[in-house]
Motif scaffolding. Sequence first.
Motif, PDB file in Angstrom:
ATOM      1  N   UNK A  85       2.965  -4.014   0.578  1.00 57.79           N
ATOM      2  CA  UNK A  85       2.056  -3.410   1.283  1.00 57.79           C
ATOM      3  C   UNK A  85       0.407  -3.613   0.724  1.00 57.79           C
ATOM      4  N   UNK A  86      -0.435  -3.130   1.598  1.00 59.90           N
ATOM      5  CA  UNK A  86      -2.004  -3.435   1.209  1.00 59.90           C
ATOM      6  C   UNK A  86      -2.341  -3.215  -0.125  1.00 59.90           C
ATOM      7  N   UNK A  87      -1.792  -2.025  -0.576  1.00 57.33           N
ATOM      8  CA  UNK A  87      -1.988  -1.497  -2.089  1.00 57.33           C
ATOM      9  C   UNK A  87      -1.301  -2.583  -2.913  1.00 57.33           C
ATOM     10  N   UNK A  88      -0.138  -2.883  -2.566  1.00 57.01           N
ATOM     11  CA  UNK A  88       0.374  -4.002  -3.669  1.00 57.01           C
ATOM     12  C   UNK A  88      -0.207  -5.150  -3.884  1.00 57.01           C
ATOM     13  N   UNK A  89      -0.702  -5.516  -2.368  1.00 58.79           N
ATOM     14  CA  UNK A  89      -1.482  -6.924  -2.638  1.00 58.79           C
ATOM     15  C   UNK A  89      -2.679  -6.809  -2.946  1.00 58.79           C
ATOM     16  N   UNK A  90      -3.184  -5.637  -3.620  1.00 53.36           N
ATOM     17  CA  UNK A  90      -4.528  -5.725  -4.103  1.00 53.36           C
ATOM     18  C   UNK A  90      -5.646  -5.499  -3.228  1.00 53.36           C
ATOM     19  N   UNK A  91      -5.338  -5.034  -1.982  1.00 47.86           N
ATOM     20  CA  UNK A  91      -6.601  -4.787  -0.928  1.00 47.86           C
ATOM     21  C   UNK A  91      -7.414  -3.433  -1.158  1.00 47.86           C
ATOM     22  N   UNK A  92      -8.484  -3.640  -1.594  1.00 46.23           N
ATOM     23  CA  UNK A  92      -9.237  -2.286  -1.815  1.00 46.23           C
ATOM     24  C   UNK A  92     -10.351  -2.097  -0.723  1.00 46.23           C
ATOM     25  N   UNK A  93     -10.285  -0.869  -0.399  1.00 48.66           N
ATOM     26  CA  UNK A  93     -11.397  -0.665   0.868  1.00 48.66           C
ATOM     27  C   UNK A  93     -11.946   0.485   0.727  1.00 48.66           C
ATOM     28  N   UNK A  94     -13.143   0.772   1.400  1.00 47.02           N
ATOM     29  CA  UNK A  94     -14.033   2.002   1.386  1.00 47.02           C
ATOM     30  C   UNK A  94     -14.297   2.434   2.681  1.00 47.02           C
ATOM     31  N   UNK A  95     -14.681   3.392   2.895  1.00 47.51           N
ATOM     32  CA  UNK A  95     -15.299   3.905   4.212  1.00 47.51           C
ATOM     33  C   UNK A  95     -14.401   5.229   4.654  1.00 47.51           C
ATOM     34  N   UNK A  96     -14.867   5.662   5.937  1.00 53.09           N
ATOM     35  CA  UNK A  96     -13.916   6.480   6.405  1.00 53.09           C
ATOM     36  C   UNK A  96     -12.564   6.400   6.977  1.00 53.09           C
ATOM     37  N   UNK A  97     -11.547   7.309   6.524  1.00 52.46           N
ATOM     38  CA  UNK A  97     -10.061   7.006   7.024  1.00 52.46           C
ATOM     39  C   UNK A  97     -10.144   6.455   8.544  1.00 52.46           C
ATOM     40  N   UNK A  98      -9.274   5.660   8.716  1.00 54.41           N
ATOM     41  CA  UNK A  98      -8.930   5.034   9.975  1.00 54.41           C
ATOM     42  C   UNK A  98      -9.881   3.954  10.564  1.00 54.41           C
ATOM     43  N   UNK A  99     -11.030   3.859   9.654  1.00 58.77           N
ATOM     44  CA  UNK A  99     -12.053   2.882   9.983  1.00 58.77           C
ATOM     45  C   UNK A  99     -12.420   2.228   8.464  1.00 58.77           C
ATOM     46  N   UNK A 100     -11.680   1.916   7.522  1.00 59.96           N
ATOM     47  CA  UNK A 100     -11.869   1.381   6.290  1.00 59.96           C
ATOM     48  C   UNK A 100     -12.215   0.022   6.463  1.00 59.96           C
ATOM     49  N   UNK A 101     -13.097  -0.640   5.563  1.00 58.25           N
ATOM     50  CA  UNK A 101     -13.456  -1.916   5.246  1.00 58.25           C
ATOM     51  C   UNK A 101     -12.905  -2.464   4.019  1.00 58.25           C
ATOM     52  N   UNK A 102     -12.700  -3.586   3.865  1.00 60.78           N
ATOM     53  CA  UNK A 102     -12.213  -4.260   2.855  1.00 60.78           C
ATOM     54  C   UNK A 102     -13.482  -4.413   1.984  1.00 60.78           C
ATOM     55  N   UNK A 103     -13.215  -4.187   0.687  1.00 59.64           N
ATOM     56  CA  UNK A 103     -14.301  -4.412  -0.086  1.00 59.64           C
ATOM     57  C   UNK A 103     -13.940  -5.546  -1.312  1.00 59.64           C
ATOM     58  N   UNK A 104     -12.875  -5.450  -1.427  1.00 58.22           N
ATOM     59  CA  UNK A 104     -12.268  -6.899  -2.383  1.00 58.22           C
ATOM     60  C   UNK A 104     -10.961  -6.798  -2.469  1.00 58.22           C
ATOM     61  N   UNK A 105     -10.383  -8.102  -2.878  1.00 62.45           N
ATOM     62  CA  UNK A 105      -9.097  -8.188  -2.974  1.00 62.45           C
ATOM     63  C   UNK A 105      -8.611  -8.596  -4.231  1.00 62.45           C
ATOM     64  N   UNK A 106      -7.723  -8.073  -5.074  1.00 60.47           N
ATOM     65  CA  UNK A 106      -7.289  -8.658  -6.409  1.00 60.47           C
ATOM     66  C   UNK A 106      -6.308  -9.321  -6.077  1.00 60.47           C
ATOM     67  N   UNK A 107      -6.101 -10.654  -6.040  1.00 60.98           N
ATOM     68  CA  UNK A 107      -5.092 -11.506  -5.598  1.00 60.98           C
ATOM     69  C   UNK A 107      -4.080 -11.977  -6.578  1.00 60.98           C
ATOM     70  N   UNK A 108      -4.294 -11.362  -7.775  1.00 62.30           N
ATOM     71  CA  UNK A 108      -3.379 -11.756  -9.046  1.00 62.30           C
ATOM     72  C   UNK A 108      -1.993 -11.715  -8.819  1.00 62.30           C
ATOM     73  N   UNK A 109      -1.625 -10.602  -8.046  1.00 61.53           N
ATOM     74  CA  UNK A 109      -0.274 -10.549  -7.871  1.00 61.53           C
ATOM     75  C   UNK A 109       0.496 -11.309  -6.802  1.00 61.53           C
ATOM     76  N   UNK A 110      -0.504 -11.663  -5.704  1.00 60.25           N
ATOM     77  CA  UNK A 110      -0.062 -12.507  -4.739  1.00 60.25           C
ATOM     78  C   UNK A 110       0.176 -14.062  -5.407  1.00 60.25           C
ATOM     79  N   UNK A 111      -0.893 -14.345  -5.997  1.00 67.28           N
ATOM     80  CA  UNK A 111      -0.978 -15.502  -6.822  1.00 67.28           C
ATOM     81  C   UNK A 111       0.337 -15.642  -7.780  1.00 67.28           C
ATOM     82  N   UNK A 112       0.533 -14.571  -8.524  1.00 64.41           N
ATOM     83  CA  UNK A 112       1.854 -14.924  -9.448  1.00 64.41           C
ATOM     84  C   UNK A 112       3.218 -15.204  -8.563  1.00 64.41           C
ATOM     85  N   UNK A 113       3.116 -14.512  -7.488  1.00 66.29           N
ATOM     86  CA  UNK A 113       4.512 -14.632  -6.706  1.00 66.29           C
ATOM     87  C   UNK A 113       4.382 -16.099  -5.762  1.00 66.29           C
TER      88      UNK A 113
END
Length: 401
Positions: free
Chosen positions: A96-124
């Motif tokens: 899921x987005x959460x598991x993939x480390x996708x961090x967002x901010x903003x109001x619900x339904x219109x969020x923006x990605x602020x950063x992605x922690x790709x460690x888990x993706x990289x590990x896989x």
Amino acid sequence: MAVIVQKYGGSSVETIEKMRKIAERVILEKKRGHSLVVVVSAMGKTTNQLIQIARSVTENPNKRELDMLVSTGEQVSISLLAMILQSAGYDSVSLTGFQAGIQTEGIHTKNRIIDIDVKRIQKYLNQGKIVIVAGFQGINTAGDITTLGRGGSDTTAVALAAKLQTRCEIYTDVDGIYAVDPRIYAGAKKLDAVFYEEMMEMASLGAKVMEPRAVEIGQKYKVPIYVAASHKTTRGTYIKERDETMEQKGVTGITVSDHVAMITVNHVPYMVQNIALIFERLGRQDVNLDMISQTPPTAGFVNLSFTASQEDELVIDQIMADLEKEMPTIQVVKDLEISKISVVGIGMRNLSGVAARVFKLFANHQIEFKQVTTSEISISYTISIQDQEKAVRILAEAFDL
Ligand code: ASP
Ligand code: MG
């Protein structure tokens, strides 16, 4: 070998049958030795259906809960695609987005990605797995599931490619970027390449092939993007950095946006505070305004018009109803039979006369426009929706698109 991010849109994963075809494409790249991150949208029209279900419960669903609901669409498609790949003998994992480390901010339904922690993706990826990531969703600092706005899977894909410092391939139901939407003008020509700037302009002006935010991120992080058909092998379109050696056309493309609401607020007592108040209310609710025009004051009153997406219609209605109570003189008129036509091209920077040519063409063909706005590389006109087809055809023929 290199990591590739591929994205498949809703129509490409509409059925299990189509997903199997997608899996074959993914496997092909895997066999070539690439590491793959595959972003998928919800199957077919799932997101629309989920929104409809919410609306059947309440006219104005709570946005946090709406995010919770609509994000499930992508969970269905990622898990199924992972299963298909696994049963074909390819190690694969869905996130899921959460598991993939996708961090967002903003109001619900219109969020923006602020950063992605790709460690888990990289590990896989290091373990040789094909990683399937849910598009369109992330998690905010409160730990709630968020979504990125309609079409947000593109944004997920390009942001991931940016973070992984690699290229992004967007597979969709059209085979590239056309100078004009072929559904509106059948004779439209496909572009081999388009610059980020132009694509961003075209996307934000209504070209539906790519989400504007995605192109913006692509430009910012210089992610090479390739847009092509998911179920064909025809050559697609590259979205890339500006190349001075390429031939510069005055107009690269035309975009049409017919999901426009034009709101006219008549008889506003002419005080800057009133104008400010109207826009402040709209801004506070995150209504994305597009064109704004105002008549010169007469007898102490002005008329104000703006356009916005019809998606925000309900919110705008509410804001206007409130304003009508506070400013008794005003009358609000809403027109949904509006089309916005824009001509776009980086060459317009150095080439004058495009606007004059369009005015002349419209005049010769009795097309009346209601508003005009310009940017450095585009000119937009709002016209009656009845004139849309004619206007597009005339412009496409005149500018050889
Ligand atoms: N499923 C979401 C939507 O329909 C995200 C996407 O397709 O990109 O808007
Ligand atoms: Mg979609």
